[in-house]
Design an enzyme around this catalytic site. Sequence first.
Site, PDB file in Angstrom:
ATOM      1  N   GLY A  20     -36.271 -31.516 -29.817  1.00 49.15           N
ATOM      2  CA  GLY A  20     -34.962 -32.015 -29.376  1.00 49.15           C
ATOM      3  C   GLY A  20     -34.009 -32.046 -30.568  1.00 49.15           C
ATOM      4  N   GLY A  21     -32.904 -32.759 -30.400  1.00 53.46           N
ATOM      5  CA  GLY A  21     -31.902 -32.820 -31.465  1.00 53.46           C
ATOM      6  C   GLY A  21     -32.466 -33.371 -32.754  1.00 53.46           C
ATOM      7  N   GLY A  23     -35.763 -33.515 -33.841  1.00 60.50           N
ATOM      8  CA  GLY A  23     -36.789 -32.648 -34.429  1.00 60.50           C
ATOM      9  C   GLY A  23     -36.147 -31.423 -35.066  1.00 60.50           C
ATOM     10  N   PHE A 123     -15.297 -44.880 -25.630  1.00 60.12           N
ATOM     11  CA  PHE A 123     -16.635 -45.117 -25.073  1.00 60.12           C
ATOM     12  C   PHE A 123     -16.928 -46.611 -25.107  1.00 60.12           C
ATOM     13  CE2 PHE A 123     -20.523 -42.733 -23.961  1.00 60.12           C
ATOM     14  CZ  PHE A 123     -19.957 -41.523 -23.592  1.00 60.12           C
ATOM     15  N   ASP A 225     -44.973 -39.454 -25.196  1.00 62.87           N
ATOM     16  CA  ASP A 225     -46.217 -38.978 -25.827  1.00 62.87           C
ATOM     17  C   ASP A 225     -46.339 -39.443 -27.279  1.00 62.87           C
ATOM     18  OD1 ASP A 225     -46.304 -37.694 -23.426  1.00 62.87           O
ATOM     19  OD2 ASP A 225     -46.398 -35.655 -24.246  1.00 62.87           O
ATOM     20  N   GLN A 244     -32.579 -49.754 -21.891  1.00 66.04           N
ATOM     21  CA  GLN A 244     -31.193 -49.712 -21.434  1.00 66.04           C
ATOM     22  C   GLN A 244     -31.077 -49.155 -20.017  1.00 66.04           C
ATOM     23  OE1 GLN A 244     -28.055 -46.903 -23.324  1.00 66.04           O
ATOM     24  NE2 GLN A 244     -27.449 -48.996 -23.781  1.00 66.04           N
ATOM     25  N   HIS A 246     -28.376 -47.587 -17.651  1.00 68.93           N
ATOM     26  CA  HIS A 246     -27.024 -47.017 -17.701  1.00 68.93           C
ATOM     27  C   HIS A 246     -26.313 -47.415 -16.422  1.00 68.93           C
ATOM     28  CE1 HIS A 246     -23.697 -44.287 -18.067  1.00 68.93           C
ATOM     29  NE2 HIS A 246     -24.138 -43.843 -19.234  1.00 68.93           N
ATOM     30  N   LEU A 256     -27.514 -38.806 -14.138  1.00 70.22           N
ATOM     31  CA  LEU A 256     -26.502 -39.563 -14.890  1.00 70.22           C
ATOM     32  C   LEU A 256     -25.084 -39.052 -14.664  1.00 70.22           C
ATOM     33  CD1 LEU A 256     -26.188 -41.718 -17.260  1.00 70.22           C
ATOM     34  CD2 LEU A 256     -25.819 -39.700 -18.673  1.00 70.22           C
ATOM     35  N   THR A 258     -21.881 -39.518 -16.975  1.00 67.85           N
ATOM     36  CA  THR A 258     -21.633 -40.009 -18.326  1.00 67.85           C
ATOM     37  C   THR A 258     -20.624 -41.160 -18.379  1.00 67.85           C
ATOM     38  OG1 THR A 258     -20.726 -39.449 -20.478  1.00 67.85           O
ATOM     39  CG2 THR A 258     -19.925 -38.138 -18.650  1.00 67.85           C
ATOM     40  N   GLU A 259     -20.836 -42.014 -19.392  1.00 67.16           N
ATOM     41  CA  GLU A 259     -19.875 -43.077 -19.665  1.00 67.16           C
ATOM     42  C   GLU A 259     -18.517 -42.465 -20.041  1.00 67.16           C
ATOM     43  OE1 GLU A 259     -21.582 -46.549 -21.671  1.00 67.16           O
ATOM     44  OE2 GLU A 259     -20.057 -46.205 -23.197  1.00 67.16           O
ATOM     45  N   ARG A 290     -23.149 -51.310 -22.240  1.00 72.00           N
ATOM     46  CA  ARG A 290     -23.891 -50.955 -21.029  1.00 72.00           C
ATOM     47  C   ARG A 290     -24.710 -52.099 -20.453  1.00 72.00           C
ATOM     48  NH1 ARG A 290     -25.792 -44.927 -22.982  1.00 72.00           N
ATOM     49  NH2 ARG A 290     -23.687 -44.097 -22.843  1.00 72.00           N
ATOM     50  N   HIS A 357     -32.370 -45.577 -18.659  1.00 66.80           N
ATOM     51  CA  HIS A 357     -31.737 -44.495 -19.403  1.00 66.80           C
ATOM     52  C   HIS A 357     -32.321 -44.296 -20.794  1.00 66.80           C
ATOM     53  CE1 HIS A 357     -28.509 -41.795 -20.467  1.00 66.80           C
ATOM     54  NE2 HIS A 357     -28.077 -42.577 -21.440  1.00 66.80           N
ATOM     55  N   GLU A 391     -35.282 -40.725 -30.499  1.00 58.27           N
ATOM     56  CA  GLU A 391     -35.485 -41.821 -29.540  1.00 58.27           C
ATOM     57  C   GLU A 391     -36.891 -42.405 -29.610  1.00 58.27           C
ATOM     58  OE1 GLU A 391     -33.795 -41.144 -25.639  1.00 58.27           O
ATOM     59  OE2 GLU A 391     -34.867 -42.867 -24.809  1.00 58.27           O
ATOM     60  N   ARG A 402     -28.173 -50.305 -27.143  1.00 57.83           N
ATOM     61  CA  ARG A 402     -27.514 -49.187 -27.833  1.00 57.83           C
ATOM     62  C   ARG A 402     -26.108 -48.966 -27.288  1.00 57.83           C
ATOM     63  NH1 ARG A 402     -26.870 -43.512 -26.774  1.00 57.83           N
ATOM     64  NH2 ARG A 402     -28.052 -43.633 -24.833  1.00 57.83           N
ATOM     65  N   SER A 407     -26.832 -42.465 -29.950  1.00 59.83           N
ATOM     66  CA  SER A 407     -28.145 -41.833 -30.022  1.00 59.83           C
ATOM     67  C   SER A 407     -28.040 -40.430 -30.605  1.00 59.83           C
ATOM     68  CB  SER A 407     -28.811 -41.775 -28.657  1.00 59.83           C
ATOM     69  OG  SER A 407     -29.981 -41.011 -28.784  1.00 59.83           O
ATOM     70  N   LEU A 408     -27.105 -39.633 -30.093  1.00 58.29           N
ATOM     71  CA  LEU A 408     -26.954 -38.293 -30.684  1.00 58.29           C
ATOM     72  C   LEU A 408     -26.704 -38.436 -32.181  1.00 58.29           C
ATOM     73  CD1 LEU A 408     -24.859 -36.262 -28.058  1.00 58.29           C
ATOM     74  CD2 LEU A 408     -27.328 -36.291 -28.405  1.00 58.29           C
TER      75      LEU A 408
HETATM   76  C1  FAD Z   1     -28.858 -37.694 -19.103  1.00 60.41           C
HETATM   77  C2  FAD Z   1     -28.700 -38.219 -20.496  1.00 60.41           C
HETATM   78  C3  FAD Z   1     -27.452 -38.219 -21.110  1.00 60.41           C
HETATM   79  C4  FAD Z   1     -27.297 -38.723 -22.409  1.00 60.41           C
HETATM   80  N1  FAD Z   1     -26.054 -38.689 -22.998  1.00 60.41           N
HETATM   81  C5  FAD Z   1     -25.922 -39.121 -24.273  1.00 60.41           C
HETATM   82  C6  FAD Z   1     -24.674 -39.013 -24.950  1.00 60.41           C
HETATM   83  O1  FAD Z   1     -23.683 -38.513 -24.422  1.00 60.41           O
HETATM   84  N2  FAD Z   1     -24.582 -39.472 -26.217  1.00 60.41           N
HETATM   85  C7  FAD Z   1     -25.652 -40.017 -26.862  1.00 60.41           C
HETATM   86  O2  FAD Z   1     -25.519 -40.407 -28.009  1.00 60.41           O
HETATM   87  N3  FAD Z   1     -26.864 -40.104 -26.253  1.00 60.41           N
HETATM   88  C8  FAD Z   1     -27.014 -39.660 -24.981  1.00 60.41           C
HETATM   89  N4  FAD Z   1     -28.240 -39.743 -24.378  1.00 60.41           N
HETATM   90  C9  FAD Z   1     -29.405 -40.145 -25.165  1.00 60.41           C
HETATM   91  C10 FAD Z   1     -29.854 -38.991 -26.053  1.00 60.41           C
HETATM   92  O3  FAD Z   1     -29.513 -37.778 -25.461  1.00 60.41           O
HETATM   93  C11 FAD Z   1     -31.364 -39.027 -26.303  1.00 60.41           C
HETATM   94  O4  FAD Z   1     -31.737 -40.273 -26.798  1.00 60.41           O
HETATM   95  C12 FAD Z   1     -31.729 -37.955 -27.325  1.00 60.41           C
HETATM   96  O5  FAD Z   1     -31.232 -36.698 -26.938  1.00 60.41           O
HETATM   97  C13 FAD Z   1     -33.212 -37.867 -27.586  1.00 60.41           C
HETATM   98  O6  FAD Z   1     -33.405 -36.834 -28.529  1.00 60.41           O
HETATM   99  P1  FAD Z   1     -34.787 -36.638 -29.258  1.00 60.41           P
HETATM  100  O7  FAD Z   1     -34.618 -35.561 -30.271  1.00 60.41           O
HETATM  101  O8  FAD Z   1     -35.296 -37.933 -29.743  1.00 60.41           O
HETATM  102  O9  FAD Z   1     -35.776 -36.174 -28.102  1.00 60.41           O
HETATM  103  P2  FAD Z   1     -35.642 -35.108 -26.910  1.00 60.41           P
HETATM  104  O10 FAD Z   1     -34.392 -34.347 -26.924  1.00 60.41           O
HETATM  105  O11 FAD Z   1     -36.018 -35.820 -25.669  1.00 60.41           O
HETATM  106  O12 FAD Z   1     -36.774 -34.069 -27.277  1.00 60.41           O
HETATM  107  C14 FAD Z   1     -38.147 -34.418 -27.269  1.00 60.41           C
HETATM  108  C15 FAD Z   1     -38.949 -33.227 -27.695  1.00 60.41           C
HETATM  109  O13 FAD Z   1     -40.300 -33.623 -27.869  1.00 60.41           O
HETATM  110  C16 FAD Z   1     -41.146 -32.682 -27.240  1.00 60.41           C
HETATM  111  N5  FAD Z   1     -42.396 -33.353 -26.919  1.00 60.41           N
HETATM  112  C17 FAD Z   1     -42.570 -34.552 -26.296  1.00 60.41           C
HETATM  113  N6  FAD Z   1     -43.881 -34.837 -26.217  1.00 60.41           N
HETATM  114  C18 FAD Z   1     -44.542 -33.819 -26.807  1.00 60.41           C
HETATM  115  C19 FAD Z   1     -45.916 -33.524 -27.047  1.00 60.41           C
HETATM  116  N7  FAD Z   1     -46.896 -34.328 -26.651  1.00 60.41           N
HETATM  117  N8  FAD Z   1     -46.216 -32.368 -27.682  1.00 60.41           N
HETATM  118  C20 FAD Z   1     -45.241 -31.500 -28.078  1.00 60.41           C
HETATM  119  N9  FAD Z   1     -43.933 -31.744 -27.887  1.00 60.41           N
HETATM  120  C21 FAD Z   1     -43.593 -32.878 -27.258  1.00 60.41           C
HETATM  121  C22 FAD Z   1     -40.348 -32.191 -26.051  1.00 60.41           C
HETATM  122  O14 FAD Z   1     -40.836 -30.957 -25.593  1.00 60.41           O
HETATM  123  C23 FAD Z   1     -38.956 -32.095 -26.670  1.00 60.41           C
HETATM  124  O15 FAD Z   1     -38.825 -30.877 -27.368  1.00 60.41           O
HETATM  125  C24 FAD Z   1     -28.412 -39.247 -23.077  1.00 60.41           C
HETATM  126  C25 FAD Z   1     -29.655 -39.237 -22.473  1.00 60.41           C
HETATM  127  C26 FAD Z   1     -29.807 -38.754 -21.195  1.00 60.41           C
HETATM  128  C27 FAD Z   1     -31.168 -38.820 -20.562  1.00 60.41           C
END
Ligand code: FAD
Length: 601
Positions: A20-21, A23, A123, A225, A244, A246, A256, A258-259, A290, A357, A391, A402, A407-408
């Site tokens: 994700g963002g 990693g 926001f 996980d 949280q 939403h 969702l 968005t806010e 929120r 959320h 996250e 939050r 979060s981003l």
């Molecule tokens: C619908 C929605 C809208 C949002 N909008 C906003 C916003 O506008 N602004 C904001 O700041 N935040 C927002 N958030 C929150 C924010 O997007 C998330 O908290 C954030 O993107 C999480 O990023 P991350 O890199 O931690 O994990 P994620 O992007 O969830 O990525 C997790 C990664 O881990 C991998 N993974 C998980 N378990 C395993 C495993 N066992 N083995 C191998 N790989 C694994 C997955 O494949 C994935 O690649 C939103 C969240 C949601 C759900």
Amino acid sequence: MSVDNKITKRKFDVVIVGAGGSGMRASLQLSLAGLNVAVLSKVFPTRSHTVAAQGGIGASLGNMSEDNWHFHFYDTVKGSDWLGDQDAIEFMCREAPKVVYELEHFGMPFDRNADGTIYQRPFGGHTANYGEKAVQRACAAADRTGHALLHTLYQQNVKSHTQFFVEWMAQDLIRDADGDVVGVTAIEMETGDLHILEAKVVLMATGGAGRIYQASTNAFINTGDGLGMAARAGIPLEDMEFWQFHPTGVAGAGVLLTEGCRGEGAILRNADGERFMERYAPHYKDLAPRDFVSRCMDQEIKEGRGCGPNKDYIHLDMTHLGVETIMKRLPSVLEIGHNFANVDITKEPIPVVPTIHYQMGGIPTNIHGQVVAPKDGDPNAVINGLYAVGECSCVSVHGANRLGTNSLLDLVVFGRAAGNHIVAADLKAKANKPLPANAAERTLARMARLENNVGGEYAQTVANDIRSTMQKHAGVFRTQALLDEGVKQIAALRERVGNITLGDKSKVFNTARIEALEVENLIEVAQATIVSAAARKECRGAHVVVDYEEPADSPRNPLGRNDVDWLKHTLWYSATNSLDYKPVKLKPLTTESIPLAVRSF
Ligand SMILES: Cc1cc2nc3c(=O)[nH]c(=O)nc-3n(C[C@H](O)[C@H](O)[C@H](O)COP(=O)(O)OP(=O)(O)OC[C@H]3O[C@@H](n4cnc5c(N)ncnc54)[C@H](O)[C@@H]3O)c2cc1C
């Protein structure tokens, strides 16, 4: 799958679990420094949940209204209900403009103002002048900010030759006799084979666990996980009682909205058409944080002012925004209205309810992303070889609640910081520590159990019961009785997880096995949540227990927050299902602390 299969081993400098963002921001820093990095993901990187983020990323650029990082710092501490660590919050808010400009230079397609600067929208909870007026701080790419961010980071990683292991599911951390982390076990989903990935550093970036609840804005892969892996490896989980809701999930669908809708001017209305947030939050109105807005919506529904035939939802009204603004700023929201609610948002209001959320808690870390746990009297002793960001981690910038867009920001600030800290450790000059003899033992035992269990239940049956139990017992408004009963029910569900049976034991792309292994993570997160929540006897941020509610002018505990007994972080240990606590860091790095105060909006 037979457990005596030969297990292949691979060696890396760094293994990152999660694309994700967070990693991919970390991996970019490491690949650019020439380290040998593997990034594992259950799905193709650009399908990680970050892609779904809509509203924006917070940074005090001040492009459209006066702003600076002190205001952002104040809002975040207040938003966290003072449970956030002020050193980490200061670090994040000060770094914010730098990381956003960096994304811009990586090619992230932000919306633009007429003068070419990045577009920013208001926001919830974000203000100028310490709560005086709303500020425009959310840097946005329409309502697809996460999509723009994730694709930008993926492209940069491809350019810098990061190695991706797509559809590989990490299973367990490998710790040696010193307690240091020396690698992970992982299943290649296509073949069902188990592998060991040795690493000088493992970085967890597995995202949230919103799928422990029934109604969730989260992707189906968000099963916690990384938290399960940490918990099984003896690492505590921090502040898991804080989840949280939403305010604006589409009623009945969970998707969702968005806010950013309210940032652009949308209004919440009850069955009488009243803009009720004016009553609860005269100052912040619909853009209060929120946790607060969700509770007000629930209150309206409870008091019989919900909309619809069953009076069980609230209306989000965007009809006054105009088609042009909606098409330009909220195009995905328009689509979601059509597809999930059969509503044209330009013409009629859309039904919404508070929906789970985001998890504020996670794997405890310091501001370098290093995982920490109490040891020899130090509440924050570093665990060698293990980092966590995003996250799944709890550096504690969000505390008990939050703010949207933070979060981003957390992902890129701490993804980058962890990357820099790992680069500075000069891993190239070090050898991988030897693997312990029993490196894959825990995973093999889990897999053997699944292989040998007969007559138990299917994974999805148990997962559904975990979700409905959490929904009922750890919702927007909690009661001590509901929480205590939830503790018992989740303990009983843990027993059932141990008896899960596979109907199909084939190896190739066996999603039933993957799901069963995910449920073992869900139960860790669910138990951490309910046990931590039942123990916290106060109201703070997203954790509101009706039994402890008090009026804002209560001389002892205004709004039910009890700083004398509960201004502390919770730590939950899986092996003993027990709790410990550690102090909140009230001292920022360079600036003045924000003194404790009652939250008013
Ligand atoms: C619908 C929605 C809208 C949002 N909008 C906003 C916003 O506008 N602004 C904001 O700041 N935040 C927002 N958030 C929150 C924010 O997007 C998330 O908290 C954030 O993107 C999480 O990023 P991350 O890199 O931690 O994990 P994620 O992007 O969830 O990525 C997790 C990664 O881990 C991998 N993974 C998980 N378990 C395993 C495993 N066992 N083995 C191998 N790989 C694994 C997955 O494949 C994935 O690649 C939103 C969240 C949601 C759900």
